[in-house]
Design a protein around this motif. Sequence first.
Motif, PDB file in Angstrom:
ATOM      1  N   GLY A  16       0.792  -1.227   0.000  1.00 22.73           N
ATOM      2  CA  GLY A  16       0.000   0.000   0.000  1.00 22.73           C
ATOM      3  C   GLY A  16       0.823   1.275   0.000  1.00 22.73           C
ATOM      4  N   GLY A  17       2.148   1.144  -0.079  1.00 29.30           N
ATOM      5  CA  GLY A  17       2.994   2.334   0.006  1.00 29.30           C
ATOM      6  C   GLY A  17       2.700   3.358  -1.073  1.00 29.30           C
ATOM      7  N   GLY A  18       2.516   2.899  -2.300  1.00 30.02           N
ATOM      8  CA  GLY A  18       2.241   3.825  -3.391  1.00 30.02           C
ATOM      9  C   GLY A  18       0.931   4.566  -3.199  1.00 30.02           C
ATOM     10  N   ALA A  19      -0.111   3.839  -2.815  1.00 33.09           N
ATOM     11  CA  ALA A  19      -1.413   4.471  -2.591  1.00 33.09           C
ATOM     12  C   ALA A  19      -1.342   5.465  -1.441  1.00 33.09           C
ATOM     13  CB  ALA A  19      -2.475   3.405  -2.317  1.00 33.09           C
ATOM     14  N   ALA A  20      -0.654   5.103  -0.349  1.00 32.21           N
ATOM     15  CA  ALA A  20      -0.528   6.029   0.779  1.00 32.21           C
ATOM     16  C   ALA A  20       0.198   7.300   0.361  1.00 32.21           C
ATOM     17  CB  ALA A  20       0.196   5.347   1.936  1.00 32.21           C
ATOM     18  N   LEU A  21       1.270   7.154  -0.416  1.00 33.95           N
ATOM     19  CA  LEU A  21       2.024   8.325  -0.852  1.00 33.95           C
ATOM     20  C   LEU A  21       1.193   9.230  -1.757  1.00 33.95           C
ATOM     21  CD1 LEU A  21       5.574   6.874  -1.535  1.00 33.95           C
ATOM     22  CD2 LEU A  21       5.051   8.819  -0.070  1.00 33.95           C
ATOM     23  N   LEU A  22       0.453   8.635  -2.674  1.00 27.65           N
ATOM     24  CA  LEU A  22      -0.363   9.452  -3.575  1.00 27.65           C
ATOM     25  C   LEU A  22      -1.483  10.160  -2.821  1.00 27.65           C
ATOM     26  CD1 LEU A  22       1.336   8.066  -5.751  1.00 27.65           C
ATOM     27  CD2 LEU A  22      -0.734   7.833  -7.121  1.00 27.65           C
ATOM     28  N   GLU A  87      -2.020  19.696  10.985  1.00 26.09           N
ATOM     29  CA  GLU A  87      -3.091  19.192  10.120  1.00 26.09           C
ATOM     30  C   GLU A  87      -2.568  18.308   8.986  1.00 26.09           C
ATOM     31  OE1 GLU A  87      -5.842  18.831   6.934  1.00 26.09           O
ATOM     32  OE2 GLU A  87      -4.165  20.224   6.841  1.00 26.09           O
ATOM     33  N   PRO A  88      -1.550  18.718   8.209  1.00 21.26           N
ATOM     34  CA  PRO A  88      -1.011  17.797   7.208  1.00 21.26           C
ATOM     35  C   PRO A  88      -0.330  16.589   7.822  1.00 21.26           C
ATOM     36  CG  PRO A  88       0.211  19.872   7.212  1.00 21.26           C
ATOM     37  CD  PRO A  88      -0.992  20.075   8.054  1.00 21.26           C
ATOM     38  N   GLN A  89       0.301  16.753   8.989  1.00 16.94           N
ATOM     39  CA  GLN A  89       0.899  15.590   9.650  1.00 16.94           C
ATOM     40  C   GLN A  89      -0.180  14.576  10.037  1.00 16.94           C
ATOM     41  OE1 GLN A  89       3.463  16.476  12.943  1.00 16.94           O
ATOM     42  NE2 GLN A  89       5.107  17.238  11.645  1.00 16.94           N
ATOM     43  N   LEU A  90      -1.326  15.080  10.479  1.00 19.02           N
ATOM     44  CA  LEU A  90      -2.436  14.189  10.806  1.00 19.02           C
ATOM     45  C   LEU A  90      -2.862  13.404   9.572  1.00 19.02           C
ATOM     46  CD1 LEU A  90      -4.736  13.146  12.633  1.00 19.02           C
ATOM     47  CD2 LEU A  90      -6.030  15.198  12.008  1.00 19.02           C
ATOM     48  N   TRP A  91      -2.955  14.069   8.427  1.00 21.83           N
ATOM     49  CA  TRP A  91      -3.361  13.376   7.206  1.00 21.83           C
ATOM     50  C   TRP A  91      -2.342  12.311   6.806  1.00 21.83           C
ATOM     51  CZ3 TRP A  91      -7.077  11.592   4.732  1.00 21.83           C
ATOM     52  CH2 TRP A  91      -6.968  11.181   3.395  1.00 21.83           C
ATOM     53  N   VAL A  92      -1.064  12.613   6.922  1.00 19.87           N
ATOM     54  CA  VAL A  92      -0.039  11.616   6.587  1.00 19.87           C
ATOM     55  C   VAL A  92      -0.183  10.391   7.493  1.00 19.87           C
ATOM     56  CG1 VAL A  92       2.444  11.129   6.628  1.00 19.87           C
ATOM     57  CG2 VAL A  92       1.596  13.273   5.628  1.00 19.87           C
ATOM     58  N   ALA A  93      -0.337  10.617   8.797  1.00 23.71           N
ATOM     59  CA  ALA A  93      -0.522   9.492   9.719  1.00 23.71           C
ATOM     60  C   ALA A  93      -1.785   8.721   9.381  1.00 23.71           C
ATOM     61  CB  ALA A  93      -0.581  10.002  11.162  1.00 23.71           C
ATOM     62  N   ALA A  94      -2.839   9.435   9.003  1.00 21.26           N
ATOM     63  CA  ALA A  94      -4.101   8.777   8.659  1.00 21.26           C
ATOM     64  C   ALA A  94      -3.951   7.867   7.459  1.00 21.26           C
ATOM     65  CB  ALA A  94      -5.178   9.830   8.392  1.00 21.26           C
ATOM     66  N   THR A  95      -3.160   8.297   6.460  1.00 22.60           N
ATOM     67  CA  THR A  95      -2.982   7.441   5.284  1.00 22.60           C
ATOM     68  C   THR A  95      -2.205   6.171   5.635  1.00 22.60           C
ATOM     69  OG1 THR A  95      -0.915   8.488   4.531  1.00 22.60           O
ATOM     70  CG2 THR A  95      -2.988   9.455   3.756  1.00 22.60           C
ATOM     71  N   LEU A  96      -1.235   6.290   6.531  1.00 20.82           N
ATOM     72  CA  LEU A  96      -0.473   5.100   6.930  1.00 20.82           C
ATOM     73  C   LEU A  96      -1.391   4.074   7.585  1.00 20.82           C
ATOM     74  CD1 LEU A  96       2.730   6.798   8.389  1.00 20.82           C
ATOM     75  CD2 LEU A  96       2.454   5.734   6.136  1.00 20.82           C
ATOM     76  N   GLU A 159      -0.317  19.979  -9.989  1.00 14.20           N
ATOM     77  CA  GLU A 159       0.804  19.610 -10.855  1.00 14.20           C
ATOM     78  C   GLU A 159       1.984  19.070 -10.050  1.00 14.20           C
ATOM     79  OE1 GLU A 159       0.903  19.341 -14.112  1.00 14.20           O
ATOM     80  OE2 GLU A 159      -1.226  19.832 -14.027  1.00 14.20           O
ATOM     81  N   GLU A 160       2.231  19.659  -8.877  1.00 11.40           N
ATOM     82  CA  GLU A 160       3.337  19.155  -8.056  1.00 11.40           C
ATOM     83  C   GLU A 160       3.084  17.715  -7.647  1.00 11.40           C
ATOM     84  OE1 GLU A 160       4.986  23.104  -5.722  1.00 11.40           O
ATOM     85  OE2 GLU A 160       3.016  22.302  -5.178  1.00 11.40           O
ATOM     86  N   ALA A 161       1.858  17.422  -7.225  1.00  8.07           N
ATOM     87  CA  ALA A 161       1.524  16.059  -6.819  1.00  8.07           C
ATOM     88  C   ALA A 161       1.660  15.092  -7.989  1.00  8.07           C
ATOM     89  CB  ALA A 161       0.104  16.005  -6.257  1.00  8.07           C
ATOM     90  N   ARG A 162       1.178  15.500  -9.159  1.00 12.34           N
ATOM     91  CA  ARG A 162       1.257  14.598 -10.317  1.00 12.34           C
ATOM     92  C   ARG A 162       2.705  14.352 -10.733  1.00 12.34           C
ATOM     93  NH1 ARG A 162      -4.045  16.596 -11.565  1.00 12.34           N
ATOM     94  NH2 ARG A 162      -3.221  18.648 -12.182  1.00 12.34           N
ATOM     95  N   HIS A 166       4.399  10.690 -10.613  1.00 11.11           N
ATOM     96  CA  HIS A 166       4.992  10.053 -11.794  1.00 11.11           C
ATOM     97  C   HIS A 166       6.362   9.477 -11.448  1.00 11.11           C
ATOM     98  CE1 HIS A 166       7.092   9.739 -15.688  1.00 11.11           C
ATOM     99  NE2 HIS A 166       5.879   9.439 -16.150  1.00 11.11           N
ATOM    100  N   GLY A 167       7.124  10.199 -10.625  1.00  9.13           N
ATOM    101  CA  GLY A 167       8.424   9.685 -10.213  1.00  9.13           C
ATOM    102  C   GLY A 167       8.320   8.460  -9.325  1.00  9.13           C
ATOM    103  N   ILE A 168       7.231   8.376  -8.565  1.00 15.24           N
ATOM    104  CA  ILE A 168       7.011   7.195  -7.722  1.00 15.24           C
ATOM    105  C   ILE A 168       6.654   5.981  -8.576  1.00 15.24           C
ATOM    106  CG2 ILE A 168       5.448   6.193  -6.001  1.00 15.24           C
ATOM    107  CD1 ILE A 168       5.179   9.069  -4.848  1.00 15.24           C
TER     108      ILE A 168
END
Length: 242
Positions: A16-22, A87-96, A159-162, A166-168
């Motif tokens: 699930g690493g790719g999905a969590a990162l995206l 707030e963004p740290q919470l989202w990162v933890a939530a995806t994990l 665009e930054e996310a995409r 793409h690099g991932i």
Amino acid sequence: MSTADDYLAEGSLVLGGGAALLLQLAHPTVARAVAGHSRFASDPMRRLRHTLGYVYAIGLGTPEVAEAAARAVDRAHRGIPGAVDPEPQLWVAATLYGVGMQVHEVLFRPLPDAVADEVYTVSGRFGTSLQVPEGMWPATRADFAAYWERMLPTLAVGEEARAVAHGILHPARGTVPAWVRAVLPLARLTTAALLPEAIRDAYGLPRRPRRERAALALARALARLTPRRIRRLPSRLLLPRG
């Protein structure tokens, strides 16, 4: 799996690493921080090792190991706009947590309620060991589900996310070992299959339901056929030592 430690040491959850990162990158603050300050594109394996090392330290390490891992992340985040915002740290933890549980259900089966509750409590530390206040992590798994549903419509894949995504999914030649490149077609299919439809569409990932079902079935078979001691090898190798 009978304990939270069994879950947290389960190496197949890296599926699930790719999905969590995206999903993380779909948060604009995270995307800007990664695009502007991360060496992910030039050394993706280093990022993977550091992320897994942090997860294993918080989930499986002693309090001293967990504290040292959190300090290392704080040093890495120093000076990066938004990187220490709760707030963004919470989202990162939530995806994990959210993607990890999704992958476990796909590969094996849902966890027993008591184990799932323990995993949920431990997973909150992925954020609260950094700058997320204790009360910010949703109190129960039901509260988390409501938080997740509230967050998804607020995400915006730019665009930054995409570019980072793409690099991932298509790492530059020479940045990953040959064995990683060999499994990338499978990883791209499973990543797409694990993402919410709106997010995968925002990244422009094609819909290939038959191939995705086949990829998940293959991953499930491989996970179940691989002895647990082998599946736990990443946690043994990457868990920092006190």
